[in-house]
Structure formats: structure tokens, C-alpha cells
Design a protein around this motif. Structure first.
Motif: not given
Length: 311
Positions: A108-113, A117-119, A259-267
Motif C-alpha cells: 500500500a505504501a509503495a504503489m503511488l509513490q 519514483a520508478h518512472y 492495465p499492462e503498463l500498470l502491472r509491468q511497472r508495479a511488478g
């Protein structure tokens, strides 16, 4: 169920914990039992009515993690309206699976922030070996993660902070140099020589214009937030005069727009966390009925790392 509702736009005092009806899933949606809620500056903008999120009366927030009620599957999200609640209804393509090596609260803490930071480090300006970059508000949730990701890419980080405690946290995250905000552009030039390859600015009005002075030729000013307010208008000709500079105003909505970009970056993000390469600092946890205090602390810049609400 219990949820944090704002009946009108305004300050933290407009938030109230209320009993509301359970969400009813539409076609393609599932019910998720919320175990942790992410508190973000975008929630402040939503509460104040600055073009983010829902129009009151509504349940505030968009980020969290929990379990799908029917299956028990652990999931996390960063764009589900009404997340300051014990349960949410979410489309399947808004949810990402939380792997075994990642704690639910950390997810929960990592998703948005974390994805922000990743992008920033990988796409807005892909940091290269030995690049000097400036990370403003380096002890905040994005700042601590961005500093670590910059170091993983071989960059050299000049962190700005406002207190000794925050400076220590930035150093722990790997910052090569930690400086204050006053006269920071000159200090960046002294440290880096020609200037920084990129300035990552989530502060906005208080730092943006001076940040242009901190860049090397062809450098990138990346404004991803505006905690101090929106910057003053910028004349495009200024970019040429200061070294053929670039300016970007990115959003996670663009970088995770499918959804693909979301899953890829979160993964990719969760893999770094599970491998122990990226540490997510949870600065404070509040019960759901203390959402007002969480907002006050966030706006007063009393916090470091990520703030969570625990239903």
C-alpha cells in the motif's frame, strides 16, 4: 462499513469518519477488504477541490492494499476512488497482485509513490552512470524511493531537506550530498561542476525557478508535484537562455495508463522490494478515524516516508 467522507471542499477539518453503505460491485468489479490505505498529497488536492478526484460529498482517497473478498488474493492499487474505507469496489484491471515477498502494508505504501519514483528515474529522465541529479524533499515518500532508485542506476544524488533528521534519512537512502533549500542552485553547481542532469521537483512554486539555474546544458526540470503551490508562469524563451533546457510535467496516470503498463511497472517495483534492493519507509500509521490528523501532519511537513491509514 466505515469510511472517511468529505461533505465539502476545505481544510483537514472537513474529513469525517462515517458509517456508509457497503460498495456494490458493478460488472467486472470485485469487493476488496482494505487492510491499509495510502495517504498522499493528491488527497489534499482532492479535499481542497483542485481538480483531483471526486466531487463532494464523497469518500476520499485512491490508494491501498488488501484482499479480494471472494478469493483472499492479496492486491494493491493506486487509482481506486473511495479508498479511505474498510471496503472498496474495484475493476480487476485496476488491481495488481502482491507477491509473497512483499508485506501488504508495504505494498500500500509503495504503489503511488513507488511507481512515481520508478518512472521518474527510468523514463522522465533515465539516469545514467555518474549523472548528478537533484532530489527535492528527499526525506519524503517519493524522495526516499527516488534516491534509492537513482543510486541503483549509478547516479549521484544531491538531496535537499529542511531538517537534520530529514538529512540523516536522505543519507541513509544513499544520497551523496545533502543540502538545504536556501541557495541550493549555487550549491548544486559547486558540487556537480556544470550542473545537474535533472532536477526532480515535487515542491513546486518555492523551488521551481531556482531549479532551472541548477541544471547543466540540456538538463531536465521534472515537476511531478507542487506541495508549495503551482510555479509561476514560465516563458519558453527562458529555456534557451539557460542552456537549451527541457521541462516536463509528468503524471503516473500517463505512465500507467493501461492495465499492462500498470502491472509491468508495479511488478518491477515489487521485485526490487522483494529482493531487498528497495526499502519502503512507513513514516506513520493512523487509525481510520485519525485521517484529519494525518492530513494536518502531511501538510505541515512534519512527516517522513509514507503515511498509512489502517482500517
Amino acid at each position: 462499513m466505515r469510511a472517511v467522507v468529505f461533505e465539502r471542499n476545505g481544510g483537514p477539518e472537513v474529513l469525517a469518519l462515517e458509517e456508509v453503505e457497503d460498495p456494490k460491485p458493478a460488472d467486472g468489479e470485485v469487493i476488496v477488504d482494505v487492510e491499509a490505505v495510502g495517504v498522499n498529497y493528491r488527497d489534499v488536492y482532492e479535499r481542497e477541490g483542485h481538480g483531483y478526484g471526486a466531487t463532494p460529498p464523497a469518500i476520499i482517497g485512491v490508494e491501498g492494499a488488501g484482499r479480494i473478498a471472494d478469493t483472499g488474493e492479496r492486491v494493491a492499487w493506486c487509482a481506486v476512488p473511495g479508498s479511505y474505507a474498510e471496503r472498496v469496489a474495484a475493476k480487476r484491471d485496476q488491481l495488481v497482485a502482491v507477491p509473497g515477498g512483499v508485506d501488504t502494508e508495504v505494498a500500500a505504501a509503495a504503489m503511488l509513490q513507488g511507481m512515481t519514483a520508478h518512472y521518474l528515474a527510468h523514463d522522465s529522465y533515465p539516469i545514467e552512470q555518474d549523472d548528478w541529479v537533484v532530489v527535492h524533499a528527499a526525506a519524503g515518500g517519493v524522495g526516499l524511493l527516488l534516491t534509492q532508485l537513482a543510486k541503483l542506476r549509478g547516479g549521484r544524488v544531491i538531496a535537499t531537506t529542511s531538517t537534520d533528521e530529514k538529512a540523516a534519512l536522505a543519507r541513509e537512502a544513499g544520497a551523496d550530498e545533502v543540502i538545504g533549500y536556501e541557495g541550493f542552485a549555487q550549491r548544486v553547481k559547486e558540487i556537480s561542476g556544470e550542473g545537474a542532469a535533472a532536477v526532480y521537483d515535487g515542491v513546486g512554486k518555492a523551488t521551481f525557478m531556482e531549479g532551472l539555474e541548477a541544471l547543466r546544458p540540456f538538463g531536465r526540470m521534472i515537476l511531478y508535484g507542487a506541495a508549495s503551490g503551482q510555479p509561476d508562469p514560465l516563458e519558453v524563451a527562458t529555456l534557451g537562455a539557460k542552456g537549451s533546457l527541457y521541462v516536463q510535467r509528468p503524471t503516473l496516470m500517463t505512465y500507467a495508463r493501461t492495465p499492462e503498463l500498470l502491472r509491468q511497472r508495479a511488478g518491477e517495483l515489487f521485485a526490487l522490494i522483494a529482493d531487498g534492493k528497495l526499502h519502503v519507509r512507513i513514516g506513520a500509521r493512523y487509525p481510520l478515524d485519525q485521517a484529519t490528523q494525518a492530513h494536518r501532519d502531511l501538510e505541515a511537513r512534519k512527516t517522513t516516508g509514507k503515511l498509512l491509514l489502517i482500517p
